[in-house]
Motif scaffolding. Structure first.
Motif, short mmCIF file in Angstrom:
data_model
loop_
_atom_site.label_atom_id
_atom_site.label_comp_id
_atom_site.label_asym_id
_atom_site.label_seq_id
_atom_site.Cartn_x
_atom_site.Cartn_y
_atom_site.Cartn_z
N GLN A 17 -15.62 86.00 67.80
CA GLN A 17 -15.79 84.61 68.18
C GLN A 17 -16.64 84.52 69.45
O GLN A 17 -16.46 85.31 70.37
N GLY A 18 -17.52 83.54 69.49
CA GLY A 18 -18.36 83.37 70.66
C GLY A 18 -18.57 81.90 70.97
O GLY A 18 -18.54 81.05 70.09
N THR A 19 -18.77 81.61 72.26
CA THR A 19 -19.13 80.26 72.69
C THR A 19 -20.29 80.37 73.67
O THR A 19 -20.41 81.34 74.40
N VAL A 20 -21.11 79.34 73.65
CA VAL A 20 -22.25 79.28 74.56
C VAL A 20 -22.13 77.99 75.36
O VAL A 20 -21.95 76.92 74.80
N THR A 21 -22.22 78.11 76.68
CA THR A 21 -22.24 76.95 77.56
C THR A 21 -23.69 76.65 77.89
O THR A 21 -24.41 77.51 78.39
N ILE A 22 -24.10 75.42 77.59
CA ILE A 22 -25.49 74.99 77.78
C ILE A 22 -25.53 73.97 78.91
O ILE A 22 -24.74 73.02 78.91
N ASN A 23 -26.42 74.16 79.86
CA ASN A 23 -26.64 73.21 80.96
C ASN A 23 -28.14 73.00 81.09
O ASN A 23 -28.91 73.96 81.11
N GLY A 24 -28.56 71.74 81.19
CA GLY A 24 -29.97 71.47 81.31
C GLY A 24 -30.25 70.17 82.03
O GLY A 24 -29.36 69.37 82.29
N THR A 25 -31.53 70.00 82.35
CA THR A 25 -31.99 68.77 82.98
C THR A 25 -33.26 68.30 82.28
O THR A 25 -34.02 69.10 81.74
N ILE A 26 -33.46 66.99 82.31
CA ILE A 26 -34.68 66.40 81.79
C ILE A 26 -35.04 65.19 82.65
O ILE A 26 -34.18 64.38 82.99
N THR A 27 -36.28 65.13 83.07
CA THR A 27 -36.78 63.99 83.83
C THR A 27 -38.08 63.54 83.20
O THR A 27 -38.84 64.35 82.68
N GLY A 28 -38.32 62.22 83.22
CA GLY A 28 -39.55 61.74 82.64
C GLY A 28 -39.62 60.23 82.59
O GLY A 28 -38.88 59.53 83.29
N ASP A 29 -40.52 59.74 81.74
CA ASP A 29 -40.84 58.32 81.65
C ASP A 29 -39.78 57.48 80.94
O ASP A 29 -39.63 56.31 81.21
N ALA A 30 -39.08 58.07 79.97
CA ALA A 30 -38.17 57.29 79.13
C ALA A 30 -36.80 57.14 79.78
O ALA A 30 -36.42 57.91 80.66
N PHE A 77 -27.77 67.27 81.02
CA PHE A 77 -27.05 67.36 79.75
C PHE A 77 -26.39 68.72 79.69
O PHE A 77 -26.77 69.66 80.38
N GLY A 78 -25.37 68.84 78.87
CA GLY A 78 -24.69 70.12 78.74
C GLY A 78 -23.48 70.03 77.85
O GLY A 78 -23.02 68.95 77.49
N GLY A 79 -22.98 71.19 77.51
CA GLY A 79 -21.79 71.28 76.67
C GLY A 79 -21.58 72.69 76.20
O GLY A 79 -22.30 73.62 76.58
N THR A 80 -20.55 72.85 75.38
CA THR A 80 -20.20 74.15 74.83
C THR A 80 -20.32 74.08 73.32
O THR A 80 -19.89 73.10 72.70
N THR A 81 -20.91 75.10 72.73
CA THR A 81 -21.09 75.14 71.30
C THR A 81 -20.67 76.51 70.77
O THR A 81 -20.80 77.51 71.48
N PRO A 82 -20.11 76.58 69.56
CA PRO A 82 -19.76 77.88 68.99
C PRO A 82 -21.02 78.70 68.71
O PRO A 82 -22.09 78.14 68.44
N ALA A 83 -20.87 80.00 68.77
CA ALA A 83 -21.99 80.91 68.49
C ALA A 83 -21.52 82.04 67.61
O ALA A 83 -20.38 82.49 67.71
N GLN A 84 -22.40 82.50 66.73
CA GLN A 84 -22.08 83.63 65.88
C GLN A 84 -22.06 84.89 66.73
O GLN A 84 -22.94 85.13 67.54
N ALA A 85 -21.03 85.69 66.57
CA ALA A 85 -20.94 86.96 67.28
C ALA A 85 -21.03 88.07 66.25
O ALA A 85 -20.81 87.83 65.06
#
Length: 143
Positions: free
Chosen positions: A73-86, A117-125
């Motif tokens: 079993q695996g999980t991936v924690t994703i964290n990111g940023t986005i800046t722009g016109d919209a 933005f960010g979150g945790t998603t399952p990942a194939q191990a």
């Protein structure tokens, strides 16, 4: 008065039409058509497999991922940023095994009224020894 015989036989004065010539023309036209299709796709920026699909708005992104595996079993924690016109974005992140470049997970985030933005998603191990790689594969801008 001389008599002339006209025949279509191969008498050495002209060569018979070869079917090979027709095949060469058809192949040449097929290659030319393929080149035209590729040229149009290149000039219009049509996306292919693995090519990020980006809207016309201007933006800047950053993404970071951390993986945690326990057995199969695996999980991936994703964290990111986005800046722009919209004012809002839809950001799709893919998680790849760094060594094999196989997709092991992914998630789409709806980003509104914020730049993170960010979150945790399952990942194939199991994950290979080279670790993981995160890519933003699609960004769609809202109103």
């Amino acid at each position: 008065m001389p008599t002339y015989e006209w025949t279509a036989a191969n008498d050495g004065y002209r060569s018979p039409r070869s079917p090979w010539r027709r095949v060469q023309i058809v192949i040449g036209l097929g290659v030319l058509a393929c080149l035209c299709v590729f040229a149009v796709r290149y000039m219009t920026g049509a996306p292919g497999d693995g090519t990020p699909v980006l809207d016309a708005t201007s933006y800047k992104t950053n993404v970071d991922c951390q993986v945690n595996t326990v057995g199969s079993q695996g999980t991936v924690t994703i964290n990111g940023t986005i800046t722009g016109d919209a004012s809002s974005y839809s950001v799709t992140v893919e998680v790849l095994d760094a060594a094999s470049q196989q997709r092991i997970g992914g998630q789409t985030f709806e980003v509104r009224d914020t730049t993170t933005f960010g979150g945790t998603t399952p990942a194939q191990a199991p994950i290979g020894p080279a670790g993981i790689e995160c890519k933003i594969t699609k960004v769609g801008a809202g109103q």
